[in-house]
Enzyme design. Structure first.
Site, short mmCIF file in Angstrom:
data_model
loop_
_atom_site.label_atom_id
_atom_site.label_comp_id
_atom_site.label_asym_id
_atom_site.label_seq_id
_atom_site.Cartn_x
_atom_site.Cartn_y
_atom_site.Cartn_z
N ASP A 8 0.86 -1.18 0.00
CA ASP A 8 0.00 0.00 0.00
C ASP A 8 0.91 1.23 0.00
OD1 ASP A 8 0.90 0.28 2.62
OD2 ASP A 8 -1.09 0.31 3.55
N CYS A 65 3.12 -3.16 4.04
CA CYS A 65 2.34 -1.97 4.40
C CYS A 65 3.13 -1.24 5.48
CB CYS A 65 0.90 -2.34 4.82
SG CYS A 65 0.76 -3.38 6.28
N THR A 67 3.02 -1.39 8.78
CA THR A 67 3.45 -2.30 9.86
C THR A 67 3.57 -3.75 9.42
OG1 THR A 67 1.15 -2.63 10.45
CG2 THR A 67 2.34 -0.88 11.63
N GLY A 68 2.99 -4.10 8.30
CA GLY A 68 2.86 -5.51 7.88
C GLY A 68 1.62 -6.16 8.47
N HIS A 98 9.03 -24.25 9.41
CA HIS A 98 8.05 -24.91 10.28
C HIS A 98 6.60 -24.66 9.89
CE1 HIS A 98 10.87 -25.64 13.99
NE2 HIS A 98 11.37 -26.09 12.85
N HIS A 133 5.99 -31.07 11.14
CA HIS A 133 5.44 -29.74 10.81
C HIS A 133 4.32 -29.83 9.78
CE1 HIS A 133 8.57 -28.20 13.28
NE2 HIS A 133 9.50 -28.78 12.53
C1 RB5 Z 1 -1.58 3.06 6.40
O1 RB5 Z 1 -1.52 4.31 7.01
C2 RB5 Z 1 -1.31 1.97 7.43
O2 RB5 Z 1 -2.36 1.87 8.31
C3 RB5 Z 1 -1.04 0.64 6.74
O3 RB5 Z 1 0.03 0.78 5.87
C4 RB5 Z 1 -0.71 -0.53 7.65
O4 RB5 Z 1 0.31 -0.19 8.52
C5 RB5 Z 1 -1.84 -1.18 8.29
O5 RB5 Z 1 -1.71 -2.23 8.94
#
Ligand code: RB5
Length: 147
Positions: A8, A65, A67-68, A98, A133
């Site tokens: 994103d 994104c 945070t992932g 695993h 696994h």
């Molecule tokens: C976008 O601002 C942010 O919320 C997105 O990239 C992500 O971190 C969401 O989990």
């Protein structure tokens, strides 16, 4: 192997490092967007990439994104996807060895590009160990069937 990459707007800055590392390792890379910093919804891109894995058009997906987390939560809603949100190389390795993860999720606001490349390399080079696994992964699949 073939990797599909999606991000994103929050993950866009790390996407070139991921593609570059995979290409350096000799893998095929397809980037399905987003392509600019205009605000968008991560789940749309998680689905776009994961569909290619489910349809056998790619072996693995890497989703980026901020945070992932949003990417991994979205991806794990899709039947057959095992997405691991990772911020260090050991977990990247174990997610393959695993958990037979087929999707790697990374936070561009969490890690820098050099650590990201190490994570991508561990994920790409580590095979699933199978054995006990496999039984555990089979039970994950059963959860999908029963719930
Ligand atoms: C976008 O601002 C942010 O919320 C997105 O990239 C992500 O971190 C969401 O989990």
């Amino acid at each position: 192997m073939k990797f599909v990459i999606a991000n994103d707007h929050g993950g866009i800055d790390l996407q070139p490092a991921v593609c570059e590392k995979l290409q350096e390792l000799g893998h095929e890379v397809v980037h399905v967007g987003t392509y600019d910093k205009e605000s968008c919804d991560y789940s749309d891109f998680a689905v776009k990439a994961c569909e290619k894995v489910i349809n056998n058009e790619a072996d693995f997906a890497i989703l980026i994104c901020g945070t992932g987390l949003g990417m991994s939560i979205s991806a794990n809603k899709i039947k057959g996807i095992r997405a691991a949100c990772v911020s260090e190389p050991f977990s990247a390795k174990m997610s393959r060895a695993h958990n037979n993860a087929n999707v790697l999720c990374i936070g561009a606001r969490v890690i820098g590009s050099e650590l990201c490349k190490m994570i991508v390399e561990e994920f790409a080079k580590t095979p699933f160990e199978g054995g006990r696994h496999q039984r555990r992964v089979d039970k994950i699949c059963k959860i999908e069937e029963e719930n």
